[in-house]
Enzyme design. Sequence first.
Site, PDB file in Angstrom:
ATOM      1  N   MET A  85     -51.502 -13.210  -1.675  1.00 49.52           N
ATOM      2  CA  MET A  85     -50.932 -13.123  -0.332  1.00 49.52           C
ATOM      3  C   MET A  85     -49.404 -13.072  -0.419  1.00 49.52           C
ATOM      4  O   MET A  85     -48.706 -13.349   0.562  1.00 49.52           O
ATOM      5  CB  MET A  85     -51.392 -14.300   0.518  1.00 49.52           C
ATOM      6  CG  MET A  85     -52.912 -14.296   0.702  1.00 49.52           C
ATOM      7  SD  MET A  85     -53.464 -15.160   2.149  1.00 49.52           S
ATOM      8  CE  MET A  85     -52.894 -16.808   1.779  1.00 49.52           C
ATOM      9  N   GLY A  86     -48.876 -12.737  -1.600  1.00 48.42           N
ATOM     10  CA  GLY A  86     -47.422 -12.618  -1.750  1.00 48.42           C
ATOM     11  C   GLY A  86     -46.756 -13.964  -1.923  1.00 48.42           C
ATOM     12  O   GLY A  86     -47.407 -14.953  -2.257  1.00 48.42           O
TER      13      GLY A  86
ATOM     14  N   LEU B 124     -44.737 -14.639  -4.321  1.00 50.04           N
ATOM     15  CA  LEU B 124     -45.209 -14.816  -5.700  1.00 50.04           C
ATOM     16  C   LEU B 124     -44.396 -15.864  -6.457  1.00 50.04           C
ATOM     17  O   LEU B 124     -43.177 -15.959  -6.312  1.00 50.04           O
ATOM     18  CB  LEU B 124     -45.149 -13.478  -6.443  1.00 50.04           C
ATOM     19  CG  LEU B 124     -45.961 -12.338  -5.818  1.00 50.04           C
ATOM     20  CD1 LEU B 124     -45.888 -11.103  -6.724  1.00 50.04           C
ATOM     21  CD2 LEU B 124     -47.417 -12.734  -5.584  1.00 50.04           C
ATOM     22  N   HIS B 125     -45.122 -16.638  -7.274  1.00 50.25           N
ATOM     23  CA  HIS B 125     -44.494 -17.620  -8.161  1.00 50.25           C
ATOM     24  C   HIS B 125     -45.125 -17.453  -9.545  1.00 50.25           C
ATOM     25  O   HIS B 125     -45.964 -16.547  -9.742  1.00 50.25           O
ATOM     26  CB  HIS B 125     -44.665 -19.038  -7.609  1.00 50.25           C
ATOM     27  CG  HIS B 125     -46.084 -19.380  -7.243  1.00 50.25           C
ATOM     28  ND1 HIS B 125     -47.108 -19.431  -8.168  1.00 50.25           N
ATOM     29  CD2 HIS B 125     -46.656 -19.655  -6.044  1.00 50.25           C
ATOM     30  CE1 HIS B 125     -48.230 -19.752  -7.571  1.00 50.25           C
ATOM     31  NE2 HIS B 125     -47.991 -19.882  -6.274  1.00 50.25           N
TER      32      HIS B 125
ATOM     33  N   HIS C 292     -48.949 -16.829  -9.863  1.00 47.89           N
ATOM     34  CA  HIS C 292     -49.403 -15.458  -9.623  1.00 47.89           C
ATOM     35  C   HIS C 292     -49.044 -14.560 -10.819  1.00 47.89           C
ATOM     36  O   HIS C 292     -49.837 -13.717 -11.237  1.00 47.89           O
ATOM     37  CB  HIS C 292     -48.705 -14.866  -8.394  1.00 47.89           C
ATOM     38  CG  HIS C 292     -48.972 -15.584  -7.111  1.00 47.89           C
ATOM     39  ND1 HIS C 292     -48.005 -16.284  -6.441  1.00 47.89           N
ATOM     40  CD2 HIS C 292     -50.098 -15.697  -6.361  1.00 47.89           C
ATOM     41  CE1 HIS C 292     -48.509 -16.786  -5.320  1.00 47.89           C
ATOM     42  NE2 HIS C 292     -49.774 -16.466  -5.251  1.00 47.89           N
TER      43      HIS C 292
ATOM     44  N   GLY D   9     -56.911 -17.667  -9.809  1.00 47.57           N
ATOM     45  CA  GLY D   9     -56.446 -18.936 -10.362  1.00 47.57           C
ATOM     46  C   GLY D   9     -57.472 -20.049 -10.170  1.00 47.57           C
ATOM     47  O   GLY D   9     -58.132 -20.125  -9.136  1.00 47.57           O
TER      48      GLY D   9
ATOM     49  N   ASP E 107     -57.339 -22.577  -7.012  1.00 48.21           N
ATOM     50  CA  ASP E 107     -58.242 -22.516  -5.856  1.00 48.21           C
ATOM     51  C   ASP E 107     -59.668 -22.465  -6.416  1.00 48.21           C
ATOM     52  O   ASP E 107     -60.319 -21.418  -6.402  1.00 48.21           O
ATOM     53  CB  ASP E 107     -57.913 -21.284  -5.011  1.00 48.21           C
ATOM     54  CG  ASP E 107     -56.501 -21.348  -4.469  1.00 48.21           C
ATOM     55  OD1 ASP E 107     -56.296 -21.977  -3.435  1.00 48.21           O
ATOM     56  OD2 ASP E 107     -55.585 -20.803  -5.125  1.00 48.21           O
TER      57      ASP E 107
ATOM     58  N   VAL F 222     -51.057 -23.010 -13.038  1.00 50.06           N
ATOM     59  CA  VAL F 222     -49.682 -23.153 -13.541  1.00 50.06           C
ATOM     60  C   VAL F 222     -48.993 -24.218 -12.697  1.00 50.06           C
ATOM     61  O   VAL F 222     -49.099 -24.227 -11.469  1.00 50.06           O
ATOM     62  CB  VAL F 222     -48.925 -21.803 -13.457  1.00 50.06           C
ATOM     63  CG1 VAL F 222     -47.480 -21.963 -13.890  1.00 50.06           C
ATOM     64  CG2 VAL F 222     -49.624 -20.763 -14.319  1.00 50.06           C
TER      65      VAL F 222
HETATM   66  P1  AMP Z   1     -52.590 -16.857  -2.916  1.00 55.61           P
HETATM   67  O1  AMP Z   1     -51.460 -15.891  -2.885  1.00 55.61           O
HETATM   68  O2  AMP Z   1     -52.205 -18.275  -2.691  1.00 55.61           O
HETATM   69  O3  AMP Z   1     -53.762 -16.403  -2.107  1.00 55.61           O
HETATM   70  O4  AMP Z   1     -53.095 -16.850  -4.415  1.00 55.61           O
HETATM   71  C1  AMP Z   1     -53.439 -15.663  -5.076  1.00 55.61           C
HETATM   72  C2  AMP Z   1     -54.042 -15.989  -6.390  1.00 55.61           C
HETATM   73  O5  AMP Z   1     -53.127 -16.744  -7.177  1.00 55.61           O
HETATM   74  C3  AMP Z   1     -55.331 -16.844  -6.272  1.00 55.61           C
HETATM   75  O6  AMP Z   1     -56.264 -16.404  -7.242  1.00 55.61           O
HETATM   76  C4  AMP Z   1     -54.817 -18.221  -6.588  1.00 55.61           C
HETATM   77  O7  AMP Z   1     -55.816 -19.066  -7.120  1.00 55.61           O
HETATM   78  C5  AMP Z   1     -53.767 -17.902  -7.647  1.00 55.61           C
HETATM   79  N1  AMP Z   1     -52.813 -19.010  -7.773  1.00 55.61           N
HETATM   80  C6  AMP Z   1     -52.119 -19.616  -6.777  1.00 55.61           C
HETATM   81  N2  AMP Z   1     -51.393 -20.634  -7.278  1.00 55.61           N
HETATM   82  C7  AMP Z   1     -51.639 -20.680  -8.605  1.00 55.61           C
HETATM   83  C8  AMP Z   1     -51.211 -21.515  -9.676  1.00 55.61           C
HETATM   84  N3  AMP Z   1     -50.366 -22.522  -9.481  1.00 55.61           N
HETATM   85  N4  AMP Z   1     -51.675 -21.264 -10.915  1.00 55.61           N
HETATM   86  C9  AMP Z   1     -52.556 -20.248 -11.138  1.00 55.61           C
HETATM   87  N5  AMP Z   1     -53.002 -19.421 -10.178  1.00 55.61           N
HETATM   88  C10 AMP Z   1     -52.565 -19.629  -8.928  1.00 55.61           C
END
Ligand code: AMP
Length: 283
Positions: free
Chosen positions: A32-33, A35-36, A39, A149, A152, A178
Amino acid sequence: MTAPILRSLAELRDLTATWKRAGESIGVVPTMGALHAGHLSLAQAARVGCDRVIVTIFVNPKQFNNPEDLENYPRTEHEDAEKLAPLGIDAIYVPGPDEVYPSGFATNVSVSGLTDVMEGEFRPGHFDGVATVVAKLFLQTSADRAYFGQKDYQQLMLVTRMARDLDIPTEVIGCPTVREPSGLAMSSRNLRLSDEGLTKAAQLNPIMQDVAQALAQGASFAPLAKQARDRLEQAGFTGIEYFDLRCATSLEALDTPTRRARMLAAAWMEGVRLIDNIEVPMV
Ligand code: AMP
């Protein structure tokens, strides 16, 4: 070099068709953007595992059960593209809402069982939104592999089940969480915490680790969970929604980790909902 940003399904399909004709494998990283490094670790895993990599950025309205959360969700497309540039990915897919939910859209993907508890209980409708958008992204990108990740964890279980149940030929790959040096799981929502909130929020992971250690010595979960909830409240968390020990595959509640298990928690800090989970070794 910055990867091309594609905004329409037609453009995406043209590109993936040429890759498929050349016999190249495609990896997708749905996000969902905002990004860190979490991601980016998924994009790196995809880069290693696939010939072509697509990162998708779509703030999916259907998975937000709280309109305020949707409105406040950070949107940083330009910075996101810059962060992805060094990774050598092949495309960033940023569909407009109409590419995902065209007028008259009437289909809902719902996975039962796994979604009844935890996130499913506290965020009604959330997982239907996730399952629906992820099914669409798998089909739109024709991905051979998709990277998610473990942060979740329940979502990872749900997406794996959904792809299997619907015979979507995309293999779901789970990647480690991470963390910040403090132990706090990285999350786009951390951007909304003050410095003090970040410090307090960092207590969540060590408290979970302490419980895991006590479980390894044979203690049962219920009293440990009660102590952990008290410690979280003392640390400044409010509204601890769940603090559970569950089977790592079925998500059934456990009192001792007699099977491969996972400890999962959700709690609020400064009006921000945070989640975390850790592996718990079998005793
Ligand atoms: P989101 O943008 O929050 O929907 O996350 C997108 C993807 O990044 C999902 O598969 C999350 O599980 C993964 N993700 C989010 N935070 C982390 C993290 N700290 N470490 C690893 N994967 C992550």
